[in-house]
Structure formats: C-alpha cells, structure tokens
Motif scaffolding. Structure first.
Motif, PDB file in Angstrom:
ATOM      1  N   GLU A 144     -34.903 -19.412  35.043  1.00  0.00           N
ATOM      2  CA  GLU A 144     -34.172 -20.552  35.496  1.00  0.00           C
ATOM      3  C   GLU A 144     -35.200 -20.796  36.683  1.00  0.00           C
ATOM      4  O   GLU A 144     -35.800 -21.970  36.861  1.00  0.00           O
ATOM      5  CB  GLU A 144     -32.956 -20.566  35.876  1.00  0.00           C
ATOM      6  CG  GLU A 144     -32.666 -21.856  36.776  1.00  0.00           C
ATOM      7  CD  GLU A 144     -31.004 -21.814  37.192  1.00  0.00           C
ATOM      8  OE1 GLU A 144     -30.716 -22.833  37.992  1.00  0.00           O
ATOM      9  OE2 GLU A 144     -30.477 -20.886  37.211  1.00  0.00           O
ATOM     10  N   GLU A 145     -35.757 -19.702  37.398  1.00  0.00           N
ATOM     11  CA  GLU A 145     -36.502 -19.929  38.652  1.00  0.00           C
ATOM     12  C   GLU A 145     -37.963 -20.320  38.183  1.00  0.00           C
ATOM     13  O   GLU A 145     -38.633 -20.849  38.736  1.00  0.00           O
ATOM     14  CB  GLU A 145     -36.450 -18.842  39.488  1.00  0.00           C
ATOM     15  CG  GLU A 145     -35.228 -18.644  40.159  1.00  0.00           C
ATOM     16  CD  GLU A 145     -34.769 -17.104  40.558  1.00  0.00           C
ATOM     17  OE1 GLU A 145     -35.440 -16.152  40.305  1.00  0.00           O
ATOM     18  OE2 GLU A 145     -33.947 -16.973  41.479  1.00  0.00           O
ATOM     19  N   MET A 148     -38.281 -23.873  37.577  1.00  0.00           N
ATOM     20  CA  MET A 148     -38.110 -24.425  38.882  1.00  0.00           C
ATOM     21  C   MET A 148     -39.621 -24.420  39.364  1.00  0.00           C
ATOM     22  O   MET A 148     -39.945 -25.424  39.952  1.00  0.00           O
ATOM     23  CB  MET A 148     -37.260 -24.080  39.768  1.00  0.00           C
ATOM     24  CG  MET A 148     -35.802 -24.260  39.385  1.00  0.00           C
ATOM     25  SD  MET A 148     -34.726 -23.275  40.574  1.00  0.00           S
ATOM     26  CE  MET A 148     -35.216 -23.679  42.153  1.00  0.00           C
ATOM     27  N   ARG A 203     -38.942 -12.929  46.471  1.00  0.00           N
ATOM     28  CA  ARG A 203     -37.689 -13.460  47.268  1.00  0.00           C
ATOM     29  C   ARG A 203     -37.914 -14.666  47.948  1.00  0.00           C
ATOM     30  O   ARG A 203     -37.037 -15.464  48.054  1.00  0.00           O
ATOM     31  CB  ARG A 203     -37.266 -12.173  47.814  1.00  0.00           C
ATOM     32  CG  ARG A 203     -36.857 -10.950  47.109  1.00  0.00           C
ATOM     33  CD  ARG A 203     -36.496  -9.745  47.699  1.00  0.00           C
ATOM     34  NE  ARG A 203     -35.421 -10.191  48.921  1.00  0.00           N
ATOM     35  CZ  ARG A 203     -34.084  -9.721  48.428  1.00  0.00           C
ATOM     36  NH1 ARG A 203     -33.867  -9.289  47.307  1.00  0.00           N
ATOM     37  NH2 ARG A 203     -33.192  -9.976  49.345  1.00  0.00           N
ATOM     38  N   ARG A 206     -38.427 -17.660  45.927  1.00  0.00           N
ATOM     39  CA  ARG A 206     -37.058 -18.263  45.414  1.00  0.00           C
ATOM     40  C   ARG A 206     -36.036 -18.894  46.890  1.00  0.00           C
ATOM     41  O   ARG A 206     -35.585 -20.054  46.416  1.00  0.00           O
ATOM     42  CB  ARG A 206     -36.238 -17.077  44.991  1.00  0.00           C
ATOM     43  CG  ARG A 206     -34.982 -17.485  44.489  1.00  0.00           C
ATOM     44  CD  ARG A 206     -34.056 -16.547  43.872  1.00  0.00           C
ATOM     45  NE  ARG A 206     -33.568 -15.332  45.076  1.00  0.00           N
ATOM     46  CZ  ARG A 206     -32.529 -14.620  44.757  1.00  0.00           C
ATOM     47  NH1 ARG A 206     -31.966 -14.349  43.634  1.00  0.00           N
ATOM     48  NH2 ARG A 206     -32.481 -13.747  45.648  1.00  0.00           N
ATOM     49  N   LYS A 207     -36.360 -18.276  47.860  1.00  0.00           N
ATOM     50  CA  LYS A 207     -35.704 -18.840  49.108  1.00  0.00           C
ATOM     51  C   LYS A 207     -36.271 -20.365  49.081  1.00  0.00           C
ATOM     52  O   LYS A 207     -35.571 -21.253  49.722  1.00  0.00           O
ATOM     53  CB  LYS A 207     -35.688 -18.226  50.136  1.00  0.00           C
ATOM     54  CG  LYS A 207     -35.108 -18.517  51.348  1.00  0.00           C
ATOM     55  CD  LYS A 207     -33.580 -18.709  51.354  1.00  0.00           C
ATOM     56  CE  LYS A 207     -32.948 -19.261  52.560  1.00  0.00           C
ATOM     57  NZ  LYS A 207     -31.507 -19.446  52.455  1.00  0.00           N
ATOM     58  N   LEU A 209     -37.752 -22.357  47.172  1.00  0.00           N
ATOM     59  CA  LEU A 209     -37.230 -23.410  46.191  1.00  0.00           C
ATOM     60  C   LEU A 209     -35.952 -23.831  46.431  1.00  0.00           C
ATOM     61  O   LEU A 209     -35.689 -25.086  46.300  1.00  0.00           O
ATOM     62  CB  LEU A 209     -37.618 -22.713  44.982  1.00  0.00           C
ATOM     63  CG  LEU A 209     -38.853 -22.442  44.309  1.00  0.00           C
ATOM     64  CD1 LEU A 209     -38.639 -21.705  42.880  1.00  0.00           C
ATOM     65  CD2 LEU A 209     -39.705 -23.663  44.059  1.00  0.00           C
ATOM     66  N   GLU A 210     -35.094 -22.832  46.962  1.00  0.00           N
ATOM     67  CA  GLU A 210     -33.920 -23.397  47.220  1.00  0.00           C
ATOM     68  C   GLU A 210     -33.975 -24.415  48.324  1.00  0.00           C
ATOM     69  O   GLU A 210     -33.040 -25.500  48.586  1.00  0.00           O
ATOM     70  CB  GLU A 210     -32.953 -22.173  47.690  1.00  0.00           C
ATOM     71  CG  GLU A 210     -32.627 -21.437  46.609  1.00  0.00           C
ATOM     72  CD  GLU A 210     -31.790 -19.928  47.054  1.00  0.00           C
ATOM     73  OE1 GLU A 210     -31.816 -19.980  48.087  1.00  0.00           O
ATOM     74  OE2 GLU A 210     -31.515 -19.035  46.229  1.00  0.00           O
ATOM     75  N   ILE A 211     -34.670 -24.240  49.388  1.00  0.00           N
ATOM     76  CA  ILE A 211     -34.699 -25.195  50.526  1.00  0.00           C
ATOM     77  C   ILE A 211     -35.327 -26.449  50.220  1.00  0.00           C
ATOM     78  O   ILE A 211     -34.801 -27.440  50.758  1.00  0.00           O
ATOM     79  CB  ILE A 211     -35.519 -24.581  51.830  1.00  0.00           C
ATOM     80  CG1 ILE A 211     -34.919 -23.236  52.169  1.00  0.00           C
ATOM     81  CG2 ILE A 211     -35.887 -25.641  52.920  1.00  0.00           C
ATOM     82  CD1 ILE A 211     -35.637 -22.445  53.301  1.00  0.00           C
ATOM     83  N   LYS A 213     -35.086 -27.882  47.289  1.00  0.00           N
ATOM     84  CA  LYS A 213     -34.280 -28.727  46.531  1.00  0.00           C
ATOM     85  C   LYS A 213     -33.253 -29.342  47.165  1.00  0.00           C
ATOM     86  O   LYS A 213     -32.591 -30.434  46.896  1.00  0.00           O
ATOM     87  CB  LYS A 213     -33.501 -27.532  45.238  1.00  0.00           C
ATOM     88  CG  LYS A 213     -34.401 -27.276  44.285  1.00  0.00           C
ATOM     89  CD  LYS A 213     -33.633 -26.277  43.460  1.00  0.00           C
ATOM     90  CE  LYS A 213     -32.658 -27.206  42.609  1.00  0.00           C
ATOM     91  NZ  LYS A 213     -31.981 -26.411  41.579  1.00  0.00           N
ATOM     92  N   GLU A 214     -32.937 -28.898  48.641  1.00  0.00           N
ATOM     93  CA  GLU A 214     -31.993 -29.418  49.444  1.00  0.00           C
ATOM     94  C   GLU A 214     -32.637 -30.664  50.313  1.00  0.00           C
ATOM     95  O   GLU A 214     -31.905 -31.174  50.881  1.00  0.00           O
ATOM     96  CB  GLU A 214     -31.409 -28.356  50.236  1.00  0.00           C
ATOM     97  CG  GLU A 214     -30.560 -27.282  49.583  1.00  0.00           C
ATOM     98  CD  GLU A 214     -29.409 -27.943  48.788  1.00  0.00           C
ATOM     99  OE1 GLU A 214     -28.763 -28.882  49.352  1.00  0.00           O
ATOM    100  OE2 GLU A 214     -29.023 -27.473  47.641  1.00  0.00           O
TER     101      GLU A 214
END
Length: 215
Positions: A144-145, A148, A203, A206-207, A209-211, A213-214
């Motif tokens: 999934e990552e 992304m 890591r 991944r962090k 990408l999370e940020i 997306k928000e």
C-alpha cells in the motif's frame, strides 16, 4: 583581557580577518565569472586556487557564489535562521582555513556542503536531537505504501511535510531525498550502519507520506 577583545573585534573585521564575510543570504550576485569547465569537480578552479594562495577577493567571490545555497542547506537541517547563519559562517571559516585539503575529489560546492551538513548535524547532536528509535530489523514498505509512493504529490506539500517531521527523520529525508547522498554516505555522516540508514529512511518516508496526505 585587552588582547582577547582585540582578537575578538579583529575576527569580525573584514580588513583584519580574510575569513570573515558579512552574511547576506538574499543578495544577488551581479557579476559572476563565466568559467568553462570540462569536469564538474573543477568548477571555479581558478577562484579556488587563488583563494588557496590567500587572495581575499577570490575568497569573497567564492563566498558570494555559494553562501545562499549553503544557508538553505543549513536551514533545512536546523529549521532556525539564526542557527543556520552561524553554521554557514563557521563552515566558510573552516573551509578557507583548510582549503589546502581540498584536492578536487569532488566539486568545491559539494565539499563545502559536506562541511555545512556535518556542522549542522553536530549542532543538533549537541542539543541531543537523535535519530528516532527503531527496531533492530530492517523496515520494508508495504504494498500500500509503495502505491502511495508512486502517486503524484504536491512539492509544496512535501516541503511542508518535511518541516513537520521529527528531527531524526528530517535528517535522513534531507540527506537522501534533498541532498542526494546514498545510504553508504549517510551512514558515514551520521555514524550509523548502512542498514540503519535504509530502515530509518523508509520509516521517515512513511511518516512523511502520512503527513502529506493530511495537508
């Protein structure tokens, strides 16, 4: 005491100290020499050689050519304008004092950038800002990552995301994605293993990408 004050003020006097230049990170260089180089390692070679010989005007010209770029490097790592200015000033002083050690194994800009990065990281270490703790095993992106990762992202959002990363993650992302170092070089700079560099980078990504997306 009088001698100490004399040395202190002489250090900040351009006429007395050829290694000191006033910081001007937004200045525009109007007259840049047009050097024709066949190898990027020898970019501005004549300026470098004259600087090695102690020509203060050539040192100032090198400073003017690279100060803005080096400031941006320092700012990306430190996130603080005052700290970045101090680090860049110290880096130029060290570079000119040790210019004889520069042997064209890389370009002058790459050599200078390494000094700035090392000083920036040492500054962060002095503040006890370490890499984010991780498990001993290597970390791998999930499917999934990876999906992304392949999606188109807004560069502006990526920059904003990097600014929000924990400092340990920010170091790895800046070194790998922004500055273009590989994991062997990053391991050497941060005094960690290559596998740790790779794990930390995944890591951090991944962090990030999370940020993003928000945002």
């Amino acid at each position: 005491m009088g001698c100490t004050l004399y040395l202190f003020f002489n250090f900040f006097c351009p006429k007395c100290n050829p290694f000191f230049f006033p910081l001007s990170f937004n200045s525009t260089i109007r007259h840049q020499p047009n050097y024709v180089e066949t190898d990027i390692r020898f970019t501005h070679q004549s300026l470098v050689e004259r600087s090695k010989a102690g020509h203060s005007s050539s040192q100032y010209e090198l400073y003017s050519l690279y100060v803005d770029a080096m400031y941006n490097v320092g700012l990306r790592f430190l996130g603080n304008k005052e700290d970045a200015e101090d680090i860049v000033q110290d880096s130029f002083v060290d570079a000119f004092r040790n210019l004889e050690r520069f042997k064209y194994e890389s370009s002058f800009g790459a050599w200078l950038k390494r000094i700035v990065i090392n000083k920036s990281i040492n500054h962060l270490k002095a503040k006890r800002i370490d890499l984010v703790p991780m498990e001993q095993h290597a970390f791998h992106l999930s499917q999934e990552e990876e999906t992304m990762e392949n999606e188109a992202v807004d560069i502006k959002k990526v920059k904003q995301g990097i600014a929000q990363l924990p400092d340990g993650y920010k170091q790895i992302i800046n070194l790998y994605l922004v500055e273009g170092y590989d994991h062997v070089e990053i391991a050497e700079i941060l005094d960690i293993t290559t596998s740790t560099s790779k794990s930390q980078y995944h890591r951090a990504k991944r962090k990030l990408l999370e940020i993003v997306k928000e945002l």
